[in-house]
Design a protein around this motif. Structure first.
Motif, PDB file in Angstrom:
ATOM      1  N   ASP A  55      -2.266   2.710  11.594  1.00 43.34           N
ATOM      2  CA  ASP A  55      -3.673   2.367  11.364  1.00 43.34           C
ATOM      3  C   ASP A  55      -4.593   3.450  11.954  1.00 43.34           C
ATOM      4  OD1 ASP A  55      -5.736   0.836  10.321  1.00 43.34           O
ATOM      5  OD2 ASP A  55      -5.953  -0.355  12.155  1.00 43.34           O
ATOM      6  N   TYR A  67       0.706  10.428   5.113  1.00 43.33           N
ATOM      7  CA  TYR A  67      -0.102   9.249   4.769  1.00 43.33           C
ATOM      8  C   TYR A  67       0.573   7.968   5.268  1.00 43.33           C
ATOM      9  CZ  TYR A  67      -2.429   5.628   2.109  1.00 43.33           C
ATOM     10  OH  TYR A  67      -3.099   4.483   1.764  1.00 43.33           O
ATOM     11  N   GLU A  74      -6.855  10.580   9.562  1.00 43.62           N
ATOM     12  CA  GLU A  74      -6.089  10.606   8.310  1.00 43.62           C
ATOM     13  C   GLU A  74      -6.533  11.765   7.424  1.00 43.62           C
ATOM     14  OE1 GLU A  74      -5.836   8.045   4.247  1.00 43.62           O
ATOM     15  OE2 GLU A  74      -5.856   6.875   6.101  1.00 43.62           O
ATOM     16  N   GLU A  75      -7.829  11.970   7.276  1.00 48.02           N
ATOM     17  CA  GLU A  75      -8.330  13.057   6.433  1.00 48.02           C
ATOM     18  C   GLU A  75      -7.853  14.412   6.933  1.00 48.02           C
ATOM     19  OE1 GLU A  75     -12.547  12.455   6.470  1.00 48.02           O
ATOM     20  OE2 GLU A  75     -12.443  10.771   5.072  1.00 48.02           O
ATOM     21  N   LYS A 121       0.832  -1.212   0.000  1.00 46.64           N
ATOM     22  CA  LYS A 121       0.000   0.000   0.000  1.00 46.64           C
ATOM     23  C   LYS A 121       0.864   1.258   0.000  1.00 46.64           C
ATOM     24  CE  LYS A 121      -4.053   1.718   2.458  1.00 46.64           C
ATOM     25  NZ  LYS A 121      -4.979   1.502   3.564  1.00 46.64           N
ATOM     26  N   ALA A 129      -7.419   6.305  12.416  1.00 45.62           N
ATOM     27  CA  ALA A 129      -8.836   6.400  12.050  1.00 45.62           C
ATOM     28  C   ALA A 129      -8.958   7.245  10.784  1.00 45.62           C
ATOM     29  CB  ALA A 129      -9.630   7.033  13.191  1.00 45.62           C
ATOM     30  N   LYS A 130      -9.959   6.937   9.979  1.00 44.68           N
ATOM     31  CA  LYS A 130     -10.148   7.649   8.710  1.00 44.68           C
ATOM     32  C   LYS A 130     -10.276   9.152   8.920  1.00 44.68           C
ATOM     33  CE  LYS A 130     -10.595   7.376   4.270  1.00 44.68           C
ATOM     34  NZ  LYS A 130      -9.396   7.140   3.498  1.00 44.68           N
ATOM     35  N   GLU A 131     -10.996   9.578   9.951  1.00 47.75           N
ATOM     36  CA  GLU A 131     -11.185  11.011  10.218  1.00 47.75           C
ATOM     37  C   GLU A 131      -9.843  11.675  10.546  1.00 47.75           C
ATOM     38  OE1 GLU A 131     -12.667   8.681  12.287  1.00 47.75           O
ATOM     39  OE2 GLU A 131     -14.706   8.627  11.511  1.00 47.75           O
ATOM     40  N   CYS A 155       0.049   7.488   8.858  1.00 52.60           N
ATOM     41  CA  CYS A 155      -1.341   7.067   9.125  1.00 52.60           C
ATOM     42  C   CYS A 155      -1.533   5.584   8.851  1.00 52.60           C
ATOM     43  CB  CYS A 155      -2.312   7.894   8.279  1.00 52.60           C
ATOM     44  SG  CYS A 155      -2.465   9.607   8.803  1.00 52.60           S
ATOM     45  N   VAL A 156      -0.939   5.093   7.771  1.00 50.07           N
ATOM     46  CA  VAL A 156      -1.049   3.674   7.430  1.00 50.07           C
ATOM     47  C   VAL A 156      -0.332   2.824   8.480  1.00 50.07           C
ATOM     48  CG1 VAL A 156      -0.334   1.905   5.760  1.00 50.07           C
ATOM     49  CG2 VAL A 156      -1.367   4.047   4.959  1.00 50.07           C
TER      50      VAL A 156
END
Length: 164
Positions: free
Chosen positions: A60, A53, A66-67, A2, A62-64, A56-57
């Motif tokens: 792991d 990024y 990361e955004e 990824k 949270a999506k919020e 963040c990966v």
């Protein structure tokens, strides 16, 4: 895998190479603000977005979170470029490590040229303020999680880009 794909995208023809190509093609043109921002989002923005990024990966996030961190990176990328353009006008060789006035000498499109010096300073402050809001949102989102995000070092980057 990824992260390798993300790095290839950020560095490749959809990221930094795209920005560099647009920059080279725009060297002899009067660019609009949108065109200048496009170049900088793809050059400096992509350069800064990938490590954020990747972090963040790796954790792991949270999506919020990361955004918000990706928004931070994009705003820091633009802020860096705006600051660089401002310092080319008002800075000195000792401060910035390169000759000043070079953008004007080469008729390059710049934020001060498009927005005025004061307008560029306002744009810089807006990008830094928005980046800081992204970080405060991250802090708030992650405050009650098992792994709250420490934003101190990222805030320091913002502080380094401020022009008094």
């Amino acid at each position: 895998m990824k992260l390798i794909l993300a790095l290839a995208k950020s560095a490749g023809p959809e990221g930094m190479i795209l920005g560099q190509m647009a920059d080279i093609q725009g060297e002899t043109k009067d660019l609009s603000l949108e065109e200048l921002q496009f170049i900088h989002r793809n050059k400096t923005g992509e350069l800064l977005k990938f490590p954020i990024y990747a972090a963040c990966v790796i954790v792991d996030a949270a999506k919020e979170v990361e955004e918000q961190l990706m928004g931070y990176a994009e705003h820091i990328g633009l802020a860096y470029q705006i600051r660089d353009d401002i310092l080319d006008v008002i800075g000195n060789v000792e401060e910035i490590g390169k000759n000043t006035g070079m953008d004007a000498a080469h008729n390059k499109s710049t934020y001060p040229g498009l927005l005025t010096l004061e307008g560029a300073k306002k744009a810089l402050n807006q990008e830094l303020t928005t980046a800081k809001l992204n970080l405060l949102t991250v802090e708030q989102i992650s405050r009650d999680s098992a792994r709250p995000v420490q934003i101190n070092l990222l805030v320091e980057i913002i502080d380094l880009l401020v022009i008094d």
